[in-house]
Each structure stands twice: as C-alpha cells, then as structure tokens.
Design an enzyme around this catalytic site. Structure first.
Site, short mmCIF file in Angstrom:
data_model
loop_
_atom_site.label_atom_id
_atom_site.label_comp_id
_atom_site.label_asym_id
_atom_site.label_seq_id
_atom_site.Cartn_x
_atom_site.Cartn_y
_atom_site.Cartn_z
N GLY A 36 0.82 -1.22 0.00
CA GLY A 36 0.00 0.00 0.00
C GLY A 36 0.84 1.25 0.00
O GLY A 36 0.33 2.35 -0.23
N THR A 38 3.32 4.54 0.74
CA THR A 38 3.45 5.68 1.65
C THR A 38 2.10 6.19 2.14
O THR A 38 1.89 6.36 3.35
CB THR A 38 4.20 6.82 0.92
N CYS A 39 1.19 6.48 1.22
CA CYS A 39 -0.05 7.17 1.58
C CYS A 39 -0.81 6.39 2.66
O CYS A 39 -1.21 6.95 3.68
CB CYS A 39 -0.91 7.38 0.34
N HIS A 470 -25.99 30.73 1.32
CA HIS A 470 -25.84 31.81 2.30
C HIS A 470 -26.31 31.33 3.65
O HIS A 470 -27.35 30.67 3.74
CB HIS A 470 -26.66 33.03 1.87
C1 LIG Z 1 3.77 12.21 5.90
C2 LIG Z 1 3.17 12.30 4.51
C3 LIG Z 1 1.90 12.82 4.34
C4 LIG Z 1 1.36 12.91 3.08
N1 LIG Z 1 0.11 13.44 2.95
C5 LIG Z 1 -0.42 13.57 1.72
C6 LIG Z 1 -1.72 14.11 1.56
O1 LIG Z 1 -2.40 14.47 2.54
N2 LIG Z 1 -2.23 14.22 0.32
C7 LIG Z 1 -1.51 13.84 -0.78
O2 LIG Z 1 -2.00 13.97 -1.91
N3 LIG Z 1 -0.27 13.32 -0.66
C8 LIG Z 1 0.29 13.17 0.56
N4 LIG Z 1 1.53 12.63 0.70
C9 LIG Z 1 2.25 12.21 -0.52
C10 LIG Z 1 1.76 10.83 -0.98
O3 LIG Z 1 1.81 9.92 0.11
C11 LIG Z 1 2.63 10.33 -2.13
O4 LIG Z 1 2.64 11.28 -3.17
C12 LIG Z 1 2.10 9.03 -2.70
O5 LIG Z 1 1.89 8.09 -1.67
C13 LIG Z 1 3.08 8.47 -3.74
O6 LIG Z 1 2.62 7.23 -4.20
P1 LIG Z 1 3.59 6.29 -5.03
O7 LIG Z 1 2.77 5.11 -5.43
O8 LIG Z 1 4.28 7.05 -6.07
O9 LIG Z 1 4.72 5.84 -4.01
P2 LIG Z 1 4.63 5.00 -2.66
O10 LIG Z 1 3.28 4.97 -2.10
O11 LIG Z 1 5.74 5.50 -1.82
O12 LIG Z 1 4.94 3.50 -3.13
C14 LIG Z 1 6.20 3.09 -3.55
C15 LIG Z 1 6.42 1.70 -3.03
O13 LIG Z 1 7.56 1.17 -3.72
C16 LIG Z 1 8.30 0.37 -2.82
N5 LIG Z 1 9.67 0.32 -3.32
C17 LIG Z 1 10.50 1.36 -3.55
N6 LIG Z 1 11.67 0.94 -4.05
C18 LIG Z 1 11.57 -0.41 -4.15
C19 LIG Z 1 12.46 -1.40 -4.61
N7 LIG Z 1 13.66 -1.11 -5.11
N8 LIG Z 1 12.06 -2.71 -4.54
C20 LIG Z 1 10.83 -3.03 -4.06
N9 LIG Z 1 9.94 -2.12 -3.63
C21 LIG Z 1 10.30 -0.82 -3.69
C22 LIG Z 1 8.19 1.13 -1.51
O14 LIG Z 1 8.43 0.27 -0.43
C23 LIG Z 1 6.76 1.67 -1.55
O15 LIG Z 1 5.85 0.83 -0.88
C24 LIG Z 1 2.10 12.49 1.95
C25 LIG Z 1 3.37 11.95 2.12
C26 LIG Z 1 3.91 11.85 3.38
C27 LIG Z 1 5.28 11.27 3.55
#
Ligand SMILES: Cc1cc2nc3c(=O)[nH]c(=O)nc-3n(C[C@H](O)[C@H](O)[C@H](O)COP(=O)(O)OP(=O)(O)OC[C@H]3O[C@@H](n4cnc5c(N)ncnc54)[C@H](O)[C@@H]3O)c2cc1C
Ligand SMILES: NC(=O)c1ccc[n+]([C@@H]2O[C@H](COP(=O)([O-])OP(=O)(O)OC[C@H]3O[C@@H](n4cnc5c(N)ncnc54)[C@H](O)[C@@H]3O)[C@@H](O)[C@H]2O)c1
Length: 489
Positions: A36, A38-39, A470
């Site tokens: 799942g 970061t988010c 309003h």
């Molecule tokens: C504290 C915090 C609060 C946030 N709040 C908000 C918010 O309120 N609203 C909003 O829009 N955004 C928010 N964000 C930003 C948002 O969480 C991210 O933009 C979003 O989750 C990115 O999704 P993603 O799928 O690109 O990456 P991620 O969800 O980070 O997924 C990437 C996954 O890849 C895996 N991975 C990475 N490298 C490897 C590898 N080499 N081998 C195997 N697995 C790997 C990681 O373990 C991770 O699970 C927040 C971020 C943080 C840190």
C-alpha cells in the site's frame, strides 16, 4: 531466472490499476516494505487521522474566543494510535493477502527489494533474477536526510533512536514531551500542528524567512504570521549538527543567511527530532540510471505524457512509471491519476502485441492541469494553479483579489477568525490562473475554484452563474471572484 509478462515495482499507486484486463498475464509485484506504500501506511491517511483530533484539541483550547467554556485536557496517545493503525494495518494486510493468495493465481508477490541489472531485468535482494516483457515502475520517494555531524542515518527510524522522519514518528511508543522539527514544508507543518495541539512542546527550525515558502508569497506570509503567533518557530536557522544524549537531542543552529539580522539561538534541545526537509525519488536504490534509463536533475525517472519511461531520450518499449518516482507532483491524487493512465496505456500496449507497439493515438495523456495541493495544518492551506509571481512571470496581464473570511457572514460566525481567499486571473481571457486559500477548511472551500480551472470556466461566470449557499464560507470565494477586475468590464 524467472520470466513474467509484467513486473510492477511498488504497491502504492502501483497496486491500483491491476484489474481484470490483466488477468491473462503472469504478473510479479515487488514490494520491499508495507503493502500500500506511503499514503496508506505513513502518509496521507494516518497523518489526517491524527490531524482531525489534533484540530479538535486545538479548538477546545480556544473556546473562550467564541464565548464557550472548553478546555483541552489531554490525549490518549496509545488508543489514538491503536484506532488509526488497527485500521491502516488491516488494509495493508488485506491488500497483501489479496495479491498473494488464491484469488489472484496469475500474480506473484516478491516481498523484497529489487534493483535493475539490465533494461528489463531486476535482481531481488535474495539474488534471484527476474525478467519481464513489460515493467511498471512505481517505487515512490523517501525522506531526505541532511548530511550533518551527529546524525547516524542508518539508525534514523529505528526503535530508540530519537531522530526520526515521517516514516516512524506516528508510531512512537510515547508522545514526546518536546519535539524539534527541522524543515518548514508540508510535512513539518502538519506534524507541528499535530504534536503542538496534543501538548508537546514543538520548535520548528526553518531556514527561510517564511513557512511553506514554496506556495504563493502572500499565502505563505499569511500562514507564517498566523502560525508563528502561537507556535515556537525559529526562522532563518540552519541545523548544523546533532548530539544525541540521554533522553534528548541537542540541535546546533547557525543563521542560514536567508534572513537579515536574525537572532538565532545556539541550539535547541528536544526529546525527539523530526527531519522533514523533502522527499527524493527512489531511483538510486533501483539502479535505473545504471541500466540507461533517463533520470532528471531532481532524481526523477524521465517519462512523457503517456507515462512511458525514457532511455537515451527514446521510450523504452513496454516500460511505464508513475507517482513520486517520476512525477513533478508528490501527491497521492496525482499518483492515482497517473496509475489510471498507465493502466489504460499498458492495456493498449498488451492488446497491440509486442511491447511498445501501441499506436500513439490510442494512448491516454496525463493531465497535470489545475493540480491542487493542501496542507492539513492549522490554519489549513489549499492551493491550485500558479502563484501570483508565476502568473506575472508567464506574461499574463493579471487581476488579483484577496478576500478575507471575516468579510462574509460565516466569518462573523467564526468570531472573525483569520483566513484569506486569493484568486489570480487573466484580465483578458477571464480565466482563473491560480487560487490560494489560508484558513478554516481551506481544503474544502477551494473546490469550486479547482473545478472552474479544470473545466476552463470564466471567473465571472463561476461567480454569477450559480447559487452560493448563504451564509456559508464559500461566499468568500464568490466575493473574491466578483472582485476581479477584467479588461472589458
Ligand atoms: C507524511 C506524509 C503525508 C502525506 N500526505 C499527503 C496528503 O495528505 N495528500 C496527498 O495527496 N499526498 C500526501 N503525501 C504524498 C503521498 O503519500 C505520495 O505522493 C504518494 O503516496 C506516492 O505514491 P507512489 O505510489 O508514487 O509511491 P509509494 O506509495 O511511496 O509506493 C512506492 C512503493 O515502492 C516500494 N519500493 C521502492 N523501491 C523499491 C524497490 N527497489 N524494490 C521493491 N519495492 C520498492 C516502496 O516500499 C513503496 O511501498 C504524503 C506523504 C507523506 C510522507
Ligand atoms: N498534505 C499533503 O498533500 C502532503 C503532506 C505531506 C507531504 N506531502 C508531499 O510530500 C512532499 C515532501 O514533504 P516535505 O515537507 O518533506 O517537503 P517540502 O518540499 O514540502 O518541504 C521541505 C522544506 O525543507 C526545506 N529544506 C530543504 N533542505 C533543508 C535543510 N538541509 N535544512 C533545513 N531545511 C531544508 C526546504 O526549503 C523546504 O521548505 C511534499 O512536497 C508533498 O508533495 C504532501
């Protein structure tokens, strides 16, 4: 060596598009961490589940302003954590079980770190080579750590080490009595609000003269004015070293040189230090540059408007990327949108036959127009489109209106609480170029302006062509739109 039709790296938004369209493919999903991403686990969702009660706690301490007798008398940190993470962890476990179990017989979960050894080959941490015809890279971003003496990067976010990032601060076994926050961006402000509202003594260490300095200057100045009024904030200070002692960390400070005549204390001492100075795409750990993929100056994988990954300035057949690893917007709603685009384009590519053979006119383009963003702090901040400086620099003849919340009746109901709506429009085309709101529920109040930009509606039509309830707070938006000065009016 194991071969798959499709390899997906990362289960944040990377886990979103794998539906029935891909049921006939053999698929591997690599995830080294929480299913799942970061988010769900350490980002948007748990932070907002902490922010909501934090805002209640803050408001309880401010009842007198509204002539009611309320007080904040404490937070049950452990049960708050349990409520939040029992929900989050169950979703994580459910997602992992769904992809790993019998319901998805064509999917193999690789619960390990992977890195590229060739354009379409990765090696797992345990040494297995995996190849795939098509690859989706959705590996996200990670917190940046400053290179300063006294910071043991390998121990950050490990149990007992008092220097943490957003990856672990919400799971601290006890709420710290004091917290120093290095950074003054989105993450810093959201956690400053959470912990300060619950009674932790928070000190924000900001290099710049303003908090949230990347947003519109006037909005940032207003936020800084309001936030500094009741929080400990040191502006113009650089954290130059850390000294971890028994039960506390001393952070040595120096003037950052970004604020004139600033009086910076020599150090700040706190039980825990949160480092929140930005997040970098996880391209290095994936080894993508080593196999020839293009990486830009900010460490992002280079993709085009179809989310195709580039190598040597040409798309790599059948390789797509999405989210924080490649996007200029580190936002979940953008990562999700890009995941939908990747899902559609990947499907078109599969139907076309060999990787990279789909016709361009059958591919969907990513839409990065009118991307909104918000900071769930107190007061809330919400923005969409250009800042005033960006609009002027882009050559627009701009008209700008700043409307105070306290100018409308709901603002009176809120005892004239501060808040502004700033709208920037083009005088000739009447189109909204940007909007920036600081104040109560800014994240909701901004939505009509996002919609107007997305559907390219003239600002005056948005103001006059609909009812505005309003006396509700969006009347401040209506009045800001009505206050714009167009060339032919
Ligand atoms: C504290 C915090 C609060 C946030 N709040 C908000 C918010 O309120 N609203 C909003 O829009 N955004 C928010 N964000 C930003 C948002 O969480 C991210 O933009 C979003 O989750 C990115 O999704 P993603 O799928 O690109 O990456 P991620 O969800 O980070 O997924 C990437 C996954 O890849 C895996 N991975 C990475 N490298 C490897 C590898 N080499 N081998 C195997 N697995 C790997 C990681 O373990 C991770 O699970 C927040 C971020 C943080 C840190
Ligand atoms: N509500 C949301 O949508 C939300 C919430 C949290 C995070 N996010 C996403 O995560 C991203 C990362 O958040 P963030 O707060 O870490 O980054 P950020 O880019 O918002 O802020 C980082 C801040 O740290 C400062 N900084 C950089 N290096 C520094 C150093 N060495 N010492 C002191 N300060 C330094 C920068 O000047 C900047 O002000 C955000 O840009 C956002 O896209 C979104």
């Amino acid at each position: 060596m194991t071969h798959f039709d499709l390899l997906v790296i990362g289960t944040g938004s990377g886990n979103m598009f794998l539906d029935d369209r891909f049921a006939d493919l053999s698929i591997a999903i690599a995830e080294e961490w929480h299913f799942g991403g970061t988010c769900l686990n350490v980002g948007c969702i748990p932070t907002k589940m902490f922010v909501y009660p934090a805002t209640l706690a803050e408001q309880a301490g401010r009842g007198g302003r509204y002539n009611v007798d309320t007080a904040f008398s404490g937070v049950d940190w452990t049960s708050l954590q349990d409520r939040i993470f029992s929900r989050v962890d169950a979703i994580e476990a459910g997602g992992r079980a769904y992809r790993s179990g019998d319901r998805q017989p064509n999917v193999t979960v690789i619960p390990e770190h992977v890195h590229f050894t060739a354009e379409k080959t990765v090696r797992t941490a345990s040494g297995e080579e995996v190849t795939a015809d098509r690859i989706v890279i959705a590996a996200g971003a990670s917190p940046i750590l400053p290179e300063v003496p006294g910071l043991d990067a390998a121990r950050v976010d490990t149990p007992g080490y008092p220097i943490v990032t957003s990856n672990s601060i919400m799971r601290l076994p006890q709420r710290p009595a004091s917290l120093a926050i290095v950074g003054s961006g989105v993450i810093a402000m959201e956690f400053a609000h959470i912990f300060a509202s619950f009674g932790t003594e928070v000190t924000v260490i900001a290099r710049s003269p303003r908090l949230l300095r990347s947003i519109d200057g006037e909005a940032s100045a207003e936020f800084t004015r309001l936030f500094t009024a009741d929080h400990n904030v040191i502006l113009g200070a650089e954290a130059t070293s850390f000294r971890v002692g028994e039960g506390s960390v001393e952070v040595t400070l120096e003037p950052s040189g970004r604020v004139d005549e600033v009086d910076v204390p020599n150090s700040v001492t706190a039980e825990v230090v949160l480092v929140a100075i930005g997040r970098e795409p996880n391209t290095e750990g994936l080894g993508v540059a080593e196999v020839g993929y293009d990486v830009d100056s900010e460490g992002r994988l280079v993709v085009d408007e179809f989310q195709r990954v580039y190598s040597g300035a040409a798309p790599v057949p059948g390789v797509f990327a999405l989210g924080d690893i490649s996007s200029p917007f580190q936002l979940k709603h953008v990562a999700n949108h890009e995941a939908h685009v990747v899902g559609d384009n990947l499907h078109a590519d599969v139907l076309a036959g060999s990787p990279g053979s789909a016709a361009l006119d059958g591919l969907r383009r990513t839409n990065h127009h009118a991307v909104p963003a918000a900071v769930f702090t107190s007061p809330q901040v919400a923005t969409v489109g250009m800042t005033e400086d960006e609009a002027r620099a882009a050559g627009h003849d701009v008209t700008v209106k700043v409307q105070n919340f306290s100018d409308v009746a709901y603002g009176w109901a809120m005892a004239d609480d501060p808040g502004i709506v700033k709208v920037i429009a083009d005088r000739a085309t009447r189109r909204i170029l940007g909007a920036h709101i600081v104040g109560h529920e800014a994240t909701m109040v901004i939505q009509p302006l996002i919609q107007a930009m997305a559907f390219d509606q003239p600002a005056d039509e948005v103001a006059r062509g609909q009812y505005w309830i309003h006396p509700a707070l969006p009347e401040a938006v209506e009045n800001a739109l009505l206050g714009l000065d167009f060339a032919d009016r």
